[in-house]
Design a protein around this motif. Structure first.
Motif: not given
Length: 439
Positions: A230-236, A253-257, A315-318
């Motif tokens: 998830v971090m990788g997807i959100q960072a991209a 970025l908040a989701a990555v954190e 999270r998947m939606r985000q």
């Protein structure tokens, strides 16, 4: 290891051989001293043997005791023959010699490796002693007392007395020897059982440790891999949105954190469990456990439960997937193990959808049925090759199957006929829980 029925008593140890040497020499010295007393008491008024021959007979009867445990069958036969020979030559030393023949029969019973031969030899020696007793009574009947004060005749009383004494001597020698051998075999059996118990305990500990490692490895894959993905997807997504939409980038970025914090907490929890599960003979085990104890106490516990499936879907939606979550039936409280298993199945299914399926939407459904909980996760992706391009099932799919198998459930994993990929698992509910669920 040999079977108990075929067990043979091992040879004496070096210490036992040294003890036998000391006993043999001591008994021989005692027998020679007793011979000296007999000669000094004038007990040699009859008999053809001289002093030198008498000493030789005493040595021949007593010295073989040195090997009574290392060669019990040979020693018993030699002592029996020498004992009879000494009596034929009318050697006056008989008190110590009687104890020696007792020890020889006992030693054969206690240390004879071939039990059948030891039994036959003992019976043959005892029979030979009684034959010699009969011959001796016939040869020396004129020397037996002819007058007595008791109700029995002196000849009869002397014969009965001699027979009774020999029965007691040889009977106890046989019985004690057999008892000693049985005690040694019983000790051997206890040692075997102790070794088997230690082996079983070691195997059980190894299996428990292996099972714990498999569980931790499964959790590492399910939890940490999920959050890292998830971090990788959100960072991209954040990188692509920096120039266009700062709000979307901040959300990503908040989701990555949040995922990074959760992954770190999970890693701490599992590493702490690894330290606790380490074998006790590791010197660092206790120190490491004490070192990580404050972390386990202060860190928020991240436990996957079915009531947190909504967070996974969000999270998947985000992350850019169109997601939906539906719950059918009346939700009932579930055991922690069942709840966590359901959570992990949804988590792994969503992670695989995000990483491998190239899907645009995913549908999660939880059904509380009459006797089971059904988890259904379906996407519209390609649903073709195995995760990570592996030739067979990935670790995540294997982990799901293992979790479901633990609960005696069933799971279906594979592509849908209408396109996409589906994971459907059924976890049985106990009767008390199932009674609160409806279709």
């Amino acid at each position: 290891m040999p079977a108990l029925d075929d067990w043979r008593r091992p040879p004496p140890t070096g210490r036992q051989r040294r003890v036998d040497l000391g006993i043999g020499l001591s008994v021989t010295a005692l027998a020679l001293f007793n011979l000296l007393l007999a000669r000094s008491a004038g007990m040699l008024s009859y008999g053809p043997s001289g002093a030198a021959e008498q000493v030789c007979w005493v040595l021949a009867v007593s010295l073989p005791l040195i090997w009574r445990r290392s060669h019990p069958d040979v020693v018993a036969v030699v002592i029996a023959v020498m004992f009879v020979g000494a009596q034929v030559r009318v050697v006056p030393e008989q008190q110590v010699a009687s104890g020696v023949i007792f020890a020889a029969v006992y030693g054969l019973g206690a240390w004879g490796r071939d039990r059948r031969r030891a039994r036959v030899l003992r019976l043959a020696i005892i029979a030979a002693m009684f034959v010699w007793l009969s011959v001796s009574l016939v040869l020396h009947h004129g020397m037996l007392p002819t007058d007595g004060a008791g109700p029995l005749g002196p000849l009869f009383a002397s014969i009965v007395n001699g027979v009774l004494i020999n029965v007691l001597i040889f009977g106890f020698a046989y019985l004690f020897g057999e008892t000693a051998w049985l005690a040694a075999r019983r000790e051997h059996q206890l040692q075997l059982q102790a070794e088997q118990l230690r082996a079983a305990q070691a195997m059980a500990a190894e299996r428990a440790m292996f099972g714990e490692r498999v569980r931790i490895a499964r959790d590492l894959h399910d939890v940490v891999a999920h959050h890292v993905s998830v971090m990788g997807i959100q960072a991209a997504a954040a990188r692509r949105s920096l120039d266009r939409d700062l709000g979307t980038a901040r959300t990503a970025l908040a989701a990555v954190e949040d995922c990074a914090r959760t992954a770190v907490h999970e890693l701490r929890r599992m590493l702490g469990a690894l330290r606790i599960a380490a074998p006790p003979d590791h010197a660092w085990s206790a120190a490491a456990s004490r070192e990580t104890a404050p972390e386990r106490e202060t860190a928020p516990e991240i436990v996957g439960r079915i009531d947190r499936v909504g967070e996974l879907v969000e999270r998947m939606r985000q992350a850019g997937l169109e997601t939906s979550l539906a719950v059918y039936g009346e939700a009932v409280p579930l055991p922690d193990s069942v709840s966590q298993t359901a959570y992990r199945i949804v988590q792994e299914s969503l992670t695989n959808t995000l990483k491998h399926a190239a899907a645009s939407s995913v549908d999660v459904r939880l059904r509380y049925l009459a006797r089971e909980l059904e988890i259904d996760v379906a996407d519209d992706g390609r649903g073709g090759p195995a995760p990570d391009g592996l030739p067979g099932p990935g670790l995540g799919l294997t982990g799901m199957r293992e979790r479901v198998a633990i609960h005696d459930g069933a799971i279906e994993i594979g592509p849908r006929s209408s396109g996409g990929f589906r994971v459907r698992a059924r976890l049985p509910l106990t009767e008390s829980l199932a009674s609160g669920a409806t279709r």
